[in-house]
Write a protein that holds these residues in place. Structure first.
Motif, PDB file in Angstrom:
ATOM      1  N   CYS A   1       0.848  -1.190   0.000  1.00  0.00           N
ATOM      2  CA  CYS A   1       0.000   0.000   0.000  1.00  0.00           C
ATOM      3  C   CYS A   1       0.887   1.245   0.000  1.00  0.00           C
ATOM      4  O   CYS A   1       1.755   1.406   0.865  1.00  0.00           O
ATOM      5  CB  CYS A   1      -0.907  -0.005   1.228  1.00  0.00           C
ATOM      6  SG  CYS A   1      -1.873   1.498   1.426  1.00  0.00           S
TER       7      CYS A   1
ATOM      8  N   GLN B   1      -3.781  -7.530  -5.428  1.00  0.00           N
ATOM      9  CA  GLN B   1      -4.701  -6.398  -5.485  1.00  0.00           C
ATOM     10  C   GLN B   1      -6.150  -6.849  -5.658  1.00  0.00           C
ATOM     11  O   GLN B   1      -7.071  -6.065  -5.451  1.00  0.00           O
ATOM     12  CB  GLN B   1      -4.318  -5.481  -6.659  1.00  0.00           C
ATOM     13  CG  GLN B   1      -3.013  -4.726  -6.450  1.00  0.00           C
ATOM     14  CD  GLN B   1      -2.701  -3.807  -7.612  1.00  0.00           C
ATOM     15  OE1 GLN B   1      -3.277  -3.939  -8.689  1.00  0.00           O
ATOM     16  NE2 GLN B   1      -1.775  -2.870  -7.399  1.00  0.00           N
TER      17      GLN B   1
ATOM     18  N   MET C   1      -7.938  -0.368   0.912  1.00  0.00           N
ATOM     19  CA  MET C   1      -7.819   0.814   0.067  1.00  0.00           C
ATOM     20  C   MET C   1      -9.078   1.676   0.135  1.00  0.00           C
ATOM     21  O   MET C   1      -9.010   2.908  -0.011  1.00  0.00           O
ATOM     22  CB  MET C   1      -7.540   0.400  -1.379  1.00  0.00           C
ATOM     23  CG  MET C   1      -6.208  -0.319  -1.580  1.00  0.00           C
ATOM     24  SD  MET C   1      -4.791   0.576  -0.872  1.00  0.00           S
ATOM     25  CE  MET C   1      -4.804   2.080  -1.854  1.00  0.00           C
TER      26      MET C   1
ATOM     27  N   HIS D   1      -8.647   4.202   2.816  1.00  0.00           N
ATOM     28  CA  HIS D   1      -7.820   5.345   2.411  1.00  0.00           C
ATOM     29  C   HIS D   1      -8.600   6.281   1.489  1.00  0.00           C
ATOM     30  O   HIS D   1      -8.478   7.505   1.591  1.00  0.00           O
ATOM     31  CB  HIS D   1      -6.560   4.840   1.694  1.00  0.00           C
ATOM     32  CG  HIS D   1      -5.560   4.216   2.617  1.00  0.00           C
ATOM     33  ND1 HIS D   1      -5.076   4.851   3.749  1.00  0.00           N
ATOM     34  CD2 HIS D   1      -4.955   2.994   2.582  1.00  0.00           C
ATOM     35  CE1 HIS D   1      -4.217   4.059   4.359  1.00  0.00           C
ATOM     36  NE2 HIS D   1      -4.124   2.916   3.670  1.00  0.00           N
TER      37      HIS D   1
END
Length: 299
Positions: A61, A71, A80, A83
């Motif tokens: 990451c 992924q 993710m 984020h």
């Protein structure tokens, strides 16, 4: 004196260093702070906790440095998404109680990279996973279609069952069995014939041509003492209740409850005799739906 014994010199040497020396040599992991007096322990530790991670987790990451196997994994996608949620703002004017709520809202309403449950904050990638989650956690099942009778409110699982119910209960078309002259709803005629009149043939006991051999054998050749229904007025027995009722009515009670439905004074001990009378004298077996008594009397 120490009683310990060793098969190899290096084991003895190591034992002396650890147990009988003031200075003990220590080995440490070059990746973390773990220490051990045994080198083999350190090697095993590195293989288990560091080399495996480095081999499996190849995706890093860029925001926090955490590594992942691929992924495409759900773990990476959700990580993710957090984020993205930190950097994301929308105009929905919702005050979120926690970070996970914001992630769920962002994915379900805006980005739609993940699927989200509408009853909790669960997220996944595959529709089948969401269906299983809803079924197992929230017990959501597809509602079963119910067919309701608009006349009496009875409920049925299929349109066919509802149609049969209406034909039998609300719009009964009465027909006569061509074999035994018994009246019943038209919808039951085929079932009745199949059940009672498809075993026709000649009885090998008495030679009678029977419409249903099975019923004939039971009715005509069952010993009296084995008959299920016994007459309380005499010693006769019958395999069917209808036979007992007919016997009692004809021989003991002398009743004639089946009156001609065309209005004449004739009355009979069973419906089949009444039906034969109507057909012979009045031309056709009476049907309440198709016949009007006032019109008949007027004639």
């Amino acid at each position: 004196m120490c009683p310990a014994m060793f098969a190899f010199p290096d084991k003895l040497k190591r034992h002396l260093q650890i147990k009988h020396s003031d200075v003990v040599k220590s080995y440490s992991c070059h990746i973390c702070s773990l220490t051990s007096p045994y080198l083999t322990n350190i090697k095993r530790h590195i293989q288990k906790h560091h080399e495996t991670d480095n081999k499996k987790k190849k995706v890093i990451c860029e925001d926090c440095g955490k590594s992942f196997a691929t992924q495409k994994s759900l773990e990476y996608k959700i990580h993710m998404a957090y984020h993205q949620a930190d950097k994301f703002s929308c105009e929905c004017q919702i005050l979120f109680d926690n970070r996970k709520q914001k992630v769920h809202h962002m994915q379900v309403v805006h980005l739609k990279e993940l699927l989200g449950c509408d009853k909790c904050l669960y997220m996944c990638m595959d529709p089948s996973q969401l269906i299983n989650h809803e079924k197992n956690i929230h017990q959501v099942e597809k509602p079963k279609q119910v067919f309701i009778c608009d006349i009496c409110g009875a409920e049925y699982k299929s349109a066919g069952s509802l149609k049969e119910h209406k034909e039998r209960k609300h719009y009964p078309k009465v027909e006569e069995c061509p074999h035994c002259m018994k009246e019943m709803p038209a919808i039951d005629i085929k079932r009745h014939i199949r059940k009672n009149h498809t075993d026709s043939g000649i009885c090998n006991v008495c030679g009678v041509q029977a419409k249903c051999l099975k019923k004939h054998m039971k009715a005509a050749h069952t010993p009296k003492h084995l008959a299920k229904y016994k007459c309380e007025f005499c010693d006769k027995g019958f395999p069917y209740k209808a036979g007992l009722d007919r016997h009692r009515m004809n021989n003991h009670l002398k009743l004639r409850p089946y009156k001609c439905r065309y209005g004449c004074e004739s009355a009979f001990n069973d419906s089949s005799n009444r039906n034969q009378h109507e057909k012979k004298i009045h031309g056709v077996t009476f049907n309440a739906k198709n016949n009007n008594i006032d019109d008949i009397k007027a004639e």
